[in-house]
Every structure is written in C-alpha cells, then in structure tokens.
Design a protein around this motif. Structure first.
Motif, PDB file in Angstrom:
ATOM      1  N   LYS A  29       0.813  -1.210   0.000  1.00 20.55           N
ATOM      2  CA  LYS A  29       0.000   0.000   0.000  1.00 20.55           C
ATOM      3  C   LYS A  29       0.845   1.257   0.000  1.00 20.55           C
ATOM      4  O   LYS A  29       0.398   2.299  -0.441  1.00 20.55           O
ATOM      5  N   ALA A  33       5.332   0.869  -4.085  1.00 21.27           N
ATOM      6  CA  ALA A  33       4.612   1.313  -5.277  1.00 21.27           C
ATOM      7  C   ALA A  33       5.244   2.554  -5.884  1.00 21.27           C
ATOM      8  O   ALA A  33       5.151   2.768  -7.079  1.00 21.27           O
ATOM      9  N   LEU A  50       2.192  10.696 -10.801  1.00 20.66           N
ATOM     10  CA  LEU A  50       1.982   9.260 -10.578  1.00 20.66           C
ATOM     11  C   LEU A  50       0.924   8.706 -11.538  1.00 20.66           C
ATOM     12  O   LEU A  50       0.273   7.708 -11.251  1.00 20.66           O
ATOM     13  N   ARG A  53       0.092   4.395 -13.248  1.00 21.22           N
ATOM     14  CA  ARG A  53       0.921   3.431 -12.519  1.00 21.22           C
ATOM     15  C   ARG A  53       0.115   2.257 -11.962  1.00 21.22           C
ATOM     16  O   ARG A  53       0.626   1.472 -11.163  1.00 21.22           O
ATOM     17  N   LEU A  55      -2.253   2.250  -9.778  1.00 26.22           N
ATOM     18  CA  LEU A  55      -2.527   2.393  -8.346  1.00 26.22           C
ATOM     19  C   LEU A  55      -4.003   2.146  -8.043  1.00 26.22           C
ATOM     20  O   LEU A  55      -4.885   2.675  -8.724  1.00 26.22           O
ATOM     21  N   THR A  56      -4.262   1.376  -6.997  1.00 28.65           N
ATOM     22  CA  THR A  56      -5.637   1.166  -6.539  1.00 28.65           C
ATOM     23  C   THR A  56      -5.972   2.110  -5.383  1.00 28.65           C
ATOM     24  O   THR A  56      -7.141   2.308  -5.068  1.00 28.65           O
ATOM     25  N   GLU A  57      -4.933   2.649  -4.752  1.00 29.40           N
ATOM     26  CA  GLU A  57      -5.121   3.699  -3.756  1.00 29.40           C
ATOM     27  C   GLU A  57      -3.822   4.502  -3.653  1.00 29.40           C
ATOM     28  O   GLU A  57      -2.760   4.053  -4.087  1.00 29.40           O
ATOM     29  N   VAL A  58      -3.925   5.684  -3.104  1.00 32.82           N
ATOM     30  CA  VAL A  58      -2.755   6.551  -2.994  1.00 32.82           C
ATOM     31  C   VAL A  58      -1.906   6.104  -1.810  1.00 32.82           C
ATOM     32  O   VAL A  58      -2.416   6.005  -0.680  1.00 32.82           O
ATOM     33  N   PRO A  59      -0.611   5.808  -2.012  1.00 32.37           N
ATOM     34  CA  PRO A  59       0.263   5.380  -0.911  1.00 32.37           C
ATOM     35  C   PRO A  59       0.336   6.438   0.191  1.00 32.37           C
ATOM     36  O   PRO A  59       0.304   7.645  -0.080  1.00 32.37           O
ATOM     37  N   ASN A  99      -5.252   5.832 -13.288  1.00 30.47           N
ATOM     38  CA  ASN A  99      -4.974   4.735 -12.377  1.00 30.47           C
ATOM     39  C   ASN A  99      -6.270   3.968 -12.125  1.00 30.47           C
ATOM     40  O   ASN A  99      -7.212   4.052 -12.936  1.00 30.47           O
ATOM     41  N   LEU A 101      -7.884   4.096  -8.944  1.00 28.75           N
ATOM     42  CA  LEU A 101      -8.266   4.564  -7.612  1.00 28.75           C
ATOM     43  C   LEU A 101      -9.774   4.463  -7.430  1.00 28.75           C
ATOM     44  O   LEU A 101     -10.552   4.940  -8.256  1.00 28.75           O
TER      45      LEU A 101
END
Length: 544
Positions: A29, A33, A50, A53, A55-59, A99, A101
């Motif tokens: 998470k 990433a 970003l 990339r 991404l499924t959620e923001v780190p 992404n 998100l």
C-alpha cells in the motif's frame, strides 16, 4: 540438538511468515509502489506525477510527503547543498490520472499547498469532505470517474479556477456550487444532469461552461448573469427553448445548441456572438427578427432541421462567413443571399432545391453566389420606374445592363405566361450567351420562339437556356438545332408529356435537364445516366 534447532527454525519461519503477511500487505500500500527517488525529486520540485501506474489507492507516504522527515535524514546521512531536506518545497501539483483509484483518503488534507490535483480517468465513486481543506487548489480534474455526487465542502474552494467533471454519473449539483466565485472553467458534460442550481449565475468569473450530453430540458434564467462566458455548450440535451436572459451574456462568442428539441432559432441580442450551432433540431423557419439580433455572427449552422425558406432579409447577416443549411427542406434560395459581402462557404446538400442546375451546386460557393447575383436586377435607367438599385427579379422588367455586359437574356420569376417583345428587341444585335426564363407560367417553347426566330434562333453565340420550373408542355427540336453553340438546356420541372426523339440530334448539348416532368420515357434510370445516355436513347427512337 539438530532436531531441536530445525524445529526452532521452522517455528521462526512460520512466525515471520505470519508477521510478513500483514506487514507485506501494508508495504504494498505504501513504499514499494512509488520509487523513493521520485518522492525525493518531488520534495525539490513541488510536483509529483503518478499517472498511469496502476494504483488502486494513494500510498500513505505520498500524503505524508511534506509531513514526515525523509528516510535519508533518519539514517543520519550528510546532505549536500542540493539535498537539504529541511529546505524542501511543499507539493503543489499532484497528478494521479489513469490509475484504478476507487477512493481518496481524508489524508489528502495533509497536502494543503496543492494548487493542481488531477484525478481524471479513475474509478472514484465519491470524494472525501477533506477536499474542502485544500484552500490553495486552483485546478481540480475529476473527469472520467464514477462520481454520483459532490461533497458540499468542495464548494468552499475559493481559489478554484478550473473544475472539470465530464464523463461521470452526476444527476444533480449542490446549490452551493455558486460559491466557487473565482471559477473560470466548468465542464459538466457527459453526465445525467436533469437540472442546474440557480446559484450557477453567481459564477461571474466563468468564461467557459460545458453542459453538453446531459438530460437538461431547460436552462436557469440566472445564466444571463454570466457576463464573462465566451463559450457555452448545451448540445445533446432536451431543450425546447432558450431563456431570453441569455441575451445578457455580453461576452458570449460561441453557442452550441446541437441535438436538442428547439423549434425556433433563439432570439439573442448577444453583441459578441460569432458562432451559433443549432444543427439537429426541429427549426422550421428563420425569422427576420431572429436574424436581426445576430449583429456579429460569422458562422451559422442550421443543418439537419426542417427549414423551408430563407427570408429575403438574410442580408442582415453582413458579417456571415459560413452558412450550413445541409439536410433541410429548402426549395428556393433568395437572390439576396448573394449580397452577403463576407460569405465564403454555403452548404446546401440534402435540400430539394428547384430551379438551380445540379452541376451548378457542385461547382462551389463562389459559382453559386455568382449565379444568384445574376438574378438581381440593377437600378433601371429611368428613375420614374421607382425601382431600387438592387431590385429583385420579381420587381423589374428589362435589364439592358445584363444583356450588354453579362450577355444574359433574363426574364425569370415574373409569373408570366409569355415573354414581352421588348425583351427580344433589347437583345437584338447583342452577343447573348445565356437565356433564363425560369419561374414563370410559359406553356410552350415553339409558340414563343416562333414569334421571334430572327432574334433568338439566330443568336449563334447562345450557349445556355434555362427554362426550369415553368409549365412548358412542348419542345420543338428543329428550332433548337439551329442554336449550334447551345450546350446547356434546362427543362426540368415543367409539363412535358413526351420528349421528341429528334432532340437527340442536338449533339452539342453537354447538359440536358429533364427531371420533374410527367413524361414516361425516357425512364428515370436512363435520365440518371446523364446527358449523353439520354441523347443516345432519343436518337435510337427516331423513326427510320
């Protein structure tokens, strides 16, 4: 001892594996990433890209970029002049587009210095109220998500300049939207909006408003308060009329109203309006009163409507450069259309035009306007006739100027059943190359022309004869054959019950128009093949 040690290692392995299963999840998470070097560079530049990339959620370390001490500093490393983390720049631009998100954490408030936040092309179905704490935000991109509503807190962003929310699932907007007093661009296109808040009129700094592809059946009258809007797009909605208050949009230059249910051209006195697009509606006529208000119009698109006629006062559109009338029901064009001084493009495809040769329509705007100008009479030499300098054909008698300079013998649109003698007398001795007797009630050619064989049939330079849209019932080929230079003969839309085969001997003809007559032969299929095929067919039927 060996066995015990082995068991201990196995036990430890299992315990570590159990811990790693949680820690590993958290690590995915956050840290791995995003490359650390990218975060380090962002602290210097204030920008972090970003996009794309996966991404499924923001780190979490992105949210805490400016809040936590960098990892390098925690390891007590020395810093050069370019690596002083305590001199880092606050993040002002965060790009997270393209992404996967599904949500945005409330921790977004930790990036309080953000001026640009790009979240377009994700899977967001909602937004956190914490967005309202980003008071420095100037640009917010939310297009191509799955948003069904907006948090009221978003409407507190006083510095927001651009808000793009196209391609979402919005059905309504908060009334507080009008609080975004510095907004200059608002894109709400491709949603499911069936209404707009009246507070929209408070967005007085707005310059561009896109409402296309929604389900709007009406527009709020408060839109008239948007006096800085230059572009308004309301295409692809269900609008049946336009509020009169839009006339108060003094800066409006482009107005798109395509694909609605308008029955009338909107009567707008917007003084700066240059482009008006109302194609694909149900407009049946263009009223003089509506055109009179378009004092700066350059492009007028009314294609795919039900317009039957154009007003003679089309000349009011003196600034018009492009007129699109494609796919309407226009049958005739006013000659005054040719008086538009700046008209460069005139599109007429898909109209049942009569009285204009098909080949003329294919030659382009300049030739068509030239033809229409030829139908306008000049000021007569005798002032007592009471005609103006631009008298229309239906108002004038004989135009000697056209006969002498344009070599045109013209007497069209008179509703006459015969041609006056003085017309042919005026043409005597002149090298006339064209004759236009269209839009009258002539019943035959021979009776008319037999009365004047010395004048008409002996004009050896005659090249064009236009008799379309009359009531001609007979043709005498023996007289026409005397016109050895005749190349164009228009007899379309008359009362010819038969075509004499001898007409096929007029071999100099290059354009013969016979459409719109009640004869049975030649058949339509032969007419469609062109002049040469028609003449060949007629010659084949001459008795031997």
């Amino acid at each position: 001892m060996v066995c015990v040690c082995f068991a201990f290692k196995m036990s430890r392995f299992k315990r570590v594996d159990k811990i790693d299963s949680l820690v590993g999840f958290k690590t995915v998470k956050t840290e791995p990433a995003i490359p650390y070097a990218l975060l380090k560079a962002a602290r210097k530049s204030g920008q972090l890209n970003l996009s794309g990339r996966g991404l499924t959620e923001v780190p979490q370390n992105v949210y805490r970029l400016n809040a936590d001490t960098p990892e390098d500093a925690q390891q007590n490393l020395s810093f050069g002049a370019s690596d002083r983390w305590w001199e880092q720049t606050d993040l002002t631009k965060l790009l997270l587009s393209s992404n996967q998100l599904t949500q945005l954490s409330d921790d977004i408030k930790l990036l309080a210095a953000l001026s640009t936040l790009d979240l377009h092309d994700n899977q967001l179905s909602s937004l956190p109220s914490a967005l309202g704490e980003l008071q420095e935000l100037q640009q917010l991109r939310l297009s191509h998500n799955k948003l069904t509503s907006l948090p009221v807190e978003l409407c507190t962003l006083k510095n927001l300049r651009s808000l793009t929310m196209q391609q979402n699932l919005l059905e309504s907007l908060p009334e507080e939207l009008g609080h975004l007093e510095n907004l200059t661009e608002l894109d709400l296109s491709n949603n499911y909006l069936n209404g707009l808040p009246s507070s929209l009129g408070y967005l007085t700094c707005l310059q561009k408003l896109n409402l296309c592809h929604n389900k709007l059946s009406c527009l709020p009258g408060s839109l008239g308060q948007l006096r800085n809007v230059k572009l308004l797009d309301c295409s692809n909605n269900q609008l049946t009329d336009i509020p009169a208050s839009l006339s108060e949009m003094l800066a409006l230059e482009q107005l798109y109203l395509r694909h609605n249910k308008l029955r009338f051209l909107p009567q707008l006195s917007a003084p700066a309006l240059k482009e008006l697009y109302v194609g694909n509606n149900q407009i049946e006529q263009l009223e003089t009163e509506q055109l009179a208000t378009l004092t700066a119009i350059s492009i007028l698109e009314v294609r795919d409507n039900k317009i039957k006629t154009l007003p003679e006062h089309i000349t009011l559109l003196s600034t018009l450069t492009r007129l699109d009338l494609t796919n309407n029901d226009v049958t005739t064009l006013p000659a005054s259309l040719s008086l538009l001084p700046n008209l460069k493009v005139l599109l007429l495809e898909g109209n049942p035009l009569r009285g204009i040769r098909r080949d003329l329509l294919t030659k382009g705007t300049n030739e068509l306007l030239k033809y229409l100008r030829g139908r306008i009479e000049e000021k007569p030499e005798r002032a007592d006739e009471g005609l103006t300098a631009m008298t229309l054909p239906s108002q004038a008698t004989i135009n000697e100027h056209k006969i002498k300079t344009l070599k045109l013998l013209e007497y069209s649109g008179k509703q006459a059943d015969n041609i006056p003698d003085e017309l042919f007398n005026a043409a005597d001795g002149q090298s006339v190359t064209a004759v236009d007797f269209s839009k009258n009630h002539l019943t035959s050619i021979p009776s008319r022309f037999k009365s004047f064989p010395e004048v008409l049939y002996h004009i050896v330079t005659l090249e064009t004869v236009l008799l379309g849209n009359n009531q001609v019932g007979a043709v005498d080929p023996s007289h026409l054959m005397k016109l050895t230079h005749l190349s164009t003969l228009d007899l379309s839309n008359n009362d010819l019950l038969n075509i004499p085969p001898e007409l096929g001997l007029c071999t100099n003809l290059r354009c013969l128009s016979l459409e719109g007559n009640p004869f049975r032969t030649p058949r339509t299929a032969i007419l469609a093949k062109g002049t040469d095929a028609v003449l060949e067919y007629l010659r084949s039927r001459i008795p031997t």
